[in-house]
Each structure stands twice: as C-alpha cells, then as structure tokens.
Design a protein around this motif. Structure first.
Motif, PDB file in Angstrom:
ATOM      1  N   HIS A  32       0.844  -1.200   0.000  1.00 36.25           N
ATOM      2  CA  HIS A  32       0.000   0.000   0.000  1.00 36.25           C
ATOM      3  C   HIS A  32       0.879   1.249   0.000  1.00 36.25           C
ATOM      4  N   LEU A  33       0.366   2.279  -0.624  1.00 29.50           N
ATOM      5  CA  LEU A  33       1.054   3.560  -0.734  1.00 29.50           C
ATOM      6  C   LEU A  33      -0.020   4.651  -0.699  1.00 29.50           C
ATOM      7  N   ASN A  34      -0.095   5.364   0.416  1.00 28.11           N
ATOM      8  CA  ASN A  34      -1.099   6.413   0.547  1.00 28.11           C
ATOM      9  C   ASN A  34      -0.405   7.736   0.849  1.00 28.11           C
ATOM     10  N   ALA A  35      -0.431   8.616  -0.128  1.00 26.40           N
ATOM     11  CA  ALA A  35       0.241   9.916  -0.012  1.00 26.40           C
ATOM     12  C   ALA A  35      -0.796  11.032   0.000  1.00 26.40           C
ATOM     13  N   TYR A  36      -0.594  11.993   0.897  1.00 27.92           N
ATOM     14  CA  TYR A  36      -1.509  13.129   1.009  1.00 27.92           C
ATOM     15  C   TYR A  36      -0.702  14.403   1.198  1.00 27.92           C
ATOM     16  N   VAL A  37      -1.152  15.458   0.540  1.00 33.84           N
ATOM     17  CA  VAL A  37      -0.479  16.747   0.611  1.00 33.84           C
ATOM     18  C   VAL A  37      -1.417  17.759   1.265  1.00 33.84           C
ATOM     19  N   HIS A  38      -0.863  18.627   2.071  1.00 34.37           N
ATOM     20  CA  HIS A  38      -1.613  19.723   2.683  1.00 34.37           C
ATOM     21  C   HIS A  38      -2.426  20.430   1.596  1.00 34.37           C
ATOM     22  N   PRO A  39      -3.755  20.558   1.752  1.00 32.00           N
ATOM     23  CA  PRO A  39      -4.578  21.144   0.676  1.00 32.00           C
ATOM     24  C   PRO A  39      -4.201  22.564   0.303  1.00 32.00           C
ATOM     25  N   GLY A  40      -3.504  23.269   1.181  1.00 32.50           N
ATOM     26  CA  GLY A  40      -3.059  24.620   0.849  1.00 32.50           C
ATOM     27  C   GLY A  40      -1.640  24.684   0.322  1.00 32.50           C
ATOM     28  N   ARG A  41      -1.015  23.508   0.105  1.00 26.75           N
ATOM     29  CA  ARG A  41       0.387  23.475  -0.333  1.00 26.75           C
ATOM     30  C   ARG A  41       0.558  22.548  -1.534  1.00 26.75           C
ATOM     31  N   THR A  42      -0.440  22.450  -2.362  1.00 25.51           N
ATOM     32  CA  THR A  42      -0.339  21.576  -3.533  1.00 25.51           C
ATOM     33  C   THR A  42       0.440  22.257  -4.652  1.00 25.51           C
ATOM     34  N   ARG A  43       0.763  21.484  -5.687  1.00 25.45           N
ATOM     35  CA  ARG A  43       1.477  21.965  -6.876  1.00 25.45           C
ATOM     36  C   ARG A  43       2.864  22.514  -6.555  1.00 25.45           C
ATOM     37  N   ARG A  44       3.510  21.908  -5.600  1.00 20.97           N
ATOM     38  CA  ARG A  44       4.886  22.258  -5.265  1.00 20.97           C
ATOM     39  C   ARG A  44       5.829  21.084  -5.518  1.00 20.97           C
ATOM     40  N   GLY A  45       5.294  19.967  -5.991  1.00 23.03           N
ATOM     41  CA  GLY A  45       6.112  18.795  -6.276  1.00 23.03           C
ATOM     42  C   GLY A  45       6.211  17.810  -5.139  1.00 23.03           C
ATOM     43  N   ALA A  46       5.537  18.095  -4.016  1.00 24.66           N
ATOM     44  CA  ALA A  46       5.635  17.200  -2.860  1.00 24.66           C
ATOM     45  C   ALA A  46       5.048  15.825  -3.180  1.00 24.66           C
ATOM     46  N   GLY A  47       3.898  15.796  -3.844  1.00 25.12           N
ATOM     47  CA  GLY A  47       3.276  14.516  -4.174  1.00 25.12           C
ATOM     48  C   GLY A  47       4.153  13.658  -5.056  1.00 25.12           C
ATOM     49  N   ASP A  48       4.759  14.258  -6.078  1.00 26.09           N
ATOM     50  CA  ASP A  48       5.648  13.517  -6.983  1.00 26.09           C
ATOM     51  C   ASP A  48       6.816  12.890  -6.219  1.00 26.09           C
ATOM     52  N   LEU A  49       7.429  13.679  -5.332  1.00 25.38           N
ATOM     53  CA  LEU A  49       8.583  13.182  -4.592  1.00 25.38           C
ATOM     54  C   LEU A  49       8.189  12.077  -3.620  1.00 25.38           C
ATOM     55  N   LEU A  50       7.041  12.221  -2.968  1.00 28.06           N
ATOM     56  CA  LEU A  50       6.589  11.191  -2.031  1.00 28.06           C
ATOM     57  C   LEU A  50       6.323   9.873  -2.756  1.00 28.06           C
ATOM     58  N   VAL A  51       5.634   9.957  -3.882  1.00 25.38           N
ATOM     59  CA  VAL A  51       5.315   8.733  -4.628  1.00 25.38           C
ATOM     60  C   VAL A  51       6.590   8.070  -5.131  1.00 25.38           C
ATOM     61  N   ARG A  52       7.523   8.856  -5.642  1.00 22.81           N
ATOM     62  CA  ARG A  52       8.772   8.287  -6.164  1.00 22.81           C
ATOM     63  C   ARG A  52       9.544   7.576  -5.054  1.00 22.81           C
ATOM     64  N   ALA A  53       9.681   8.235  -3.904  1.00 23.59           N
ATOM     65  CA  ALA A  53      10.423   7.632  -2.798  1.00 23.59           C
ATOM     66  C   ALA A  53       9.719   6.379  -2.288  1.00 23.59           C
ATOM     67  N   ALA A  54       8.397   6.421  -2.204  1.00 24.73           N
ATOM     68  CA  ALA A  54       7.642   5.271  -1.709  1.00 24.73           C
ATOM     69  C   ALA A  54       7.745   4.095  -2.667  1.00 24.73           C
ATOM     70  N   GLU A  55       7.622   4.363  -3.959  1.00 21.39           N
ATOM     71  CA  GLU A  55       7.698   3.276  -4.943  1.00 21.39           C
ATOM     72  C   GLU A  55       9.073   2.627  -4.945  1.00 21.39           C
ATOM     73  N   GLU A  56      10.122   3.432  -4.845  1.00 20.05           N
ATOM     74  CA  GLU A  56      11.471   2.862  -4.820  1.00 20.05           C
ATOM     75  C   GLU A  56      11.649   1.963  -3.594  1.00 20.05           C
ATOM     76  N   TYR A  57      11.124   2.407  -2.472  1.00 24.02           N
ATOM     77  CA  TYR A  57      11.235   1.611  -1.247  1.00 24.02           C
ATOM     78  C   TYR A  57      10.467   0.302  -1.375  1.00 24.02           C
ATOM     79  N   LEU A  58       9.232   0.361  -1.856  1.00 20.38           N
ATOM     80  CA  LEU A  58       8.418  -0.846  -1.973  1.00 20.38           C
ATOM     81  C   LEU A  58       8.991  -1.811  -3.006  1.00 20.38           C
ATOM     82  N   ALA A  59       9.520  -1.269  -4.091  1.00 20.92           N
ATOM     83  CA  ALA A  59      10.138  -2.138  -5.094  1.00 20.92           C
ATOM     84  C   ALA A  59      11.347  -2.869  -4.506  1.00 20.92           C
ATOM     85  N   SER A  60      12.085  -2.197  -3.633  1.00 20.05           N
ATOM     86  CA  SER A  60      13.253  -2.828  -3.010  1.00 20.05           C
ATOM     87  C   SER A  60      12.854  -3.977  -2.089  1.00 20.05           C
TER      88      SER A  60
END
Length: 309
Positions: free
Chosen positions: A80-108
């Motif tokens: 499972h991978l559940n990522a959430y970003v502060h609703p007032g802080r979207t479109r800063r790239g946080a979601g992309d970075l969280l998903v990338r880091a999580a996927e790399e970890y789970l793949a490992s």
C-alpha cells in the motif's frame, strides 16, 4: 523554495504532530492523532515493513506518505502507498517526490502490485493516472451529526442475545479476534485480509490508542461474540466505527444494527458529537444500515492500482 522527502522520526514530537496535522487537513474523515501515528510505527508487524515519509518545504511539513507491504493478504507482493499533501500546499512537487520515494522503497522489498487510495476529485485522479495507476473500486466516507440527529430508539435484544462492551473482553480478547478474522475475510474489496497472528493482532489492533472499549458494542449469543461494532474516539468529540461485522452463522438477524445502535447511543451520551465510518460501494447491507442511522456520504475515495515490473 525546495521540497525534500525524509523519514518521520518517531522520537521527534514535531514530526509526529506534523504528520497527524497534515493527514487530518487532507483527510478530515478519519481519526488521526500523534499517539495513533506512534502506535502504528511501533506496533506494526515486522513483515509489513511500514514506513512513514514526510515532504518538507523550507522546514514546513506539507505532505505525508504511509507505505508498507500488505502482509495480512495471502497473495505475496502486494503493498500500500497512501500519499496526502496539505490542501493549501499543492502543486509544489511534494506529491511527486513522495510517490517516487515510496515506490522505490516498496520495489526494493519485492512489491509487485501497489494499492493507493485517491480522493475522487479530478486533480487527484489525474495525478494518480499520470503516475501509472488505474482506477479500481470506490468507497465512501460517511458522517453522522451525533449532536443533532435523532438516533433510532434502542431495541431489545432478541431472545438468547446479550449486549456487552469491548471492555468485558479485556482479560481475554481472543473471541473478538476470531470474530474480527472471520468478518474481515468477507469485506468486499480488492484485497483479501487474513488475520492469523493473534499476538500481532493484540499489539496492533487491540492496543490501539484510539480504540474505545467502553463504546465498542458486542452482541453475544451462547457466550460467544456474534456481532460487534468497534469504536474509535479522539479527544475532540469525534467517533469513528472501525469495523462492524457479524459472524456468518448469525447474519440476517439484525445483530449488526443492534450493536451499532447501542454503540452510537452510548457514544453520544459520552459526549461524542460527530460519527464517521467508511464503506466499500459493494457493501450494500452496511450502506443501508448506515443510511438508516442517518449517515450521509461526505466524500468518496477510489482505490488505484499499479503493477510494478
């Protein structure tokens, strides 16, 4: 401005508080407290390899991710991978970075299929699809105004049925474990859950800091739990049903409705003002029960899936 992703440090109070705060802002229909965050990290089964991530922008935590293997499923390689970003802080790239880091970890860890919950809003769904996820089953969050809504009158248990609380099983919760294990297998969804490790269940579920044993109602037949409604509460007057289920041999007798009604009445008497629950759209019987109580849908999530490799 720079966004980085790092692990949550349970020993740092600010990390735990920030995780709970951002998760509440992004998903206010679930109960999250700092104690619950600490508990999940400290008492998760080792085979889950659970990890909590924080996205931080110039010292401010603006996103979170909760990841791990679905070790209670009989099918290996699921995660499972559940990522959430502060609703007032979207479109800063946080979601992309969280998903990338999580996927790399789970793949490992050898994960081959990733499951993620995504709020049913165009921007969120587009984000998931951009990252290679495909939509699957939806589920609803439901809310009941306990302070203003008239609950159905308390019913008299049928002959041979006794209402108890979770606290009555404090010395020996194994009968509730067995009921939880049976009902969890029958919940509709993409993932089959099998509770087989009693000691792990005690550590992770029975000792959960939000579990309110006094407000958890259990319908007992012939000395054995036949149906239950499990209550979580926080210190702000919010109450959530973590699970309502009935053993297969006792379904169709109205025991789930009886147990949940008992729990809701006692929750309101104890000062709870809001009640939350969640249902897969395929769980027609439970959706009907919740609407009978007066619950209304307040949001919808969609399960998204991505195959790795």
């Amino acid at each position: 401005m720079t966004v980085i992703v790092r692990d949550l440090t349970p020993e740092v109070p600010a990390d735990v508080e920030d995780f709970a705060r951002v998760r509440h802002l992004a998903l206010p229909y679930m109960l999250w407290t700092p104690d619950a965050v600490r508990h999940h990290l400290a008492h998760s089964h080792p085979d889950a390899h659970r990890r909590y991530l924080l996205a931080e922008e110039d010292g401010e935590v603006i996103g979170t991710a909760q990841v791990g293997l679905l070790h209670e499923s009989p099918e290996p390689g699921q995660a499972h991978l559940n990522a959430y970003v502060h609703p007032g802080r979207t479109r800063r790239g946080a979601g992309d970075l969280l998903v990338r880091a999580a996927e790399e970890y789970l793949a490992s860890l050898g994960a081959t299929r990733l499951f993620a919950w995504v709020l049913d809003e165009p921007g969120n769904r587009a984000f998931a699809e951009r990252h290679g996820y495909r939509g699957s089953r939806p589920a609803h969050f439901l809310r009941l105004d306990l302070a203003q809504t008239a609950l159905p009158p308390l019913g008299t248990p049928p002959p041979g049925v006794e209402l108890r609380t979770g606290a009555d099983f404090a010395d020996d919760p194994r009968p509730l474990f067995e009921l939880d294990a049976e009902t969890a297998q029958d919940e509709p969804g993409d993932i089959v859950t099998e509770f087989t490790d009693y000691e792990a269940w005690v550590e992770e579920h029975w000792k959960h800091p939000l579990l309110n044993l006094e407000l958890t109602s259990v319908a007992v037949v012939d000395g054995r739990p036949a149906s239950f409604s499990v209550a979580y509460t926080d210190d702000t007057g919010r109450y959530a049903t973590a699970m309502t289920g009935t053993a297969r041999a006792h379904r169709g007798r109205g025991l789930a409705k009886l147990a949940k009604n008992d729990s809701l009445h006692r929750a309101r008497a104890a000062g709870s003002t809001e009640a939350f629950t969640g249902n897969d759209v395929g769980n027609g019987p439970m959706i009907a029960i919740n609407k009978w109580f007066g619950y209304e849908i307040c949001a919808t999530e969609v399960r998204y899936v991505r195959e790795l490799g």
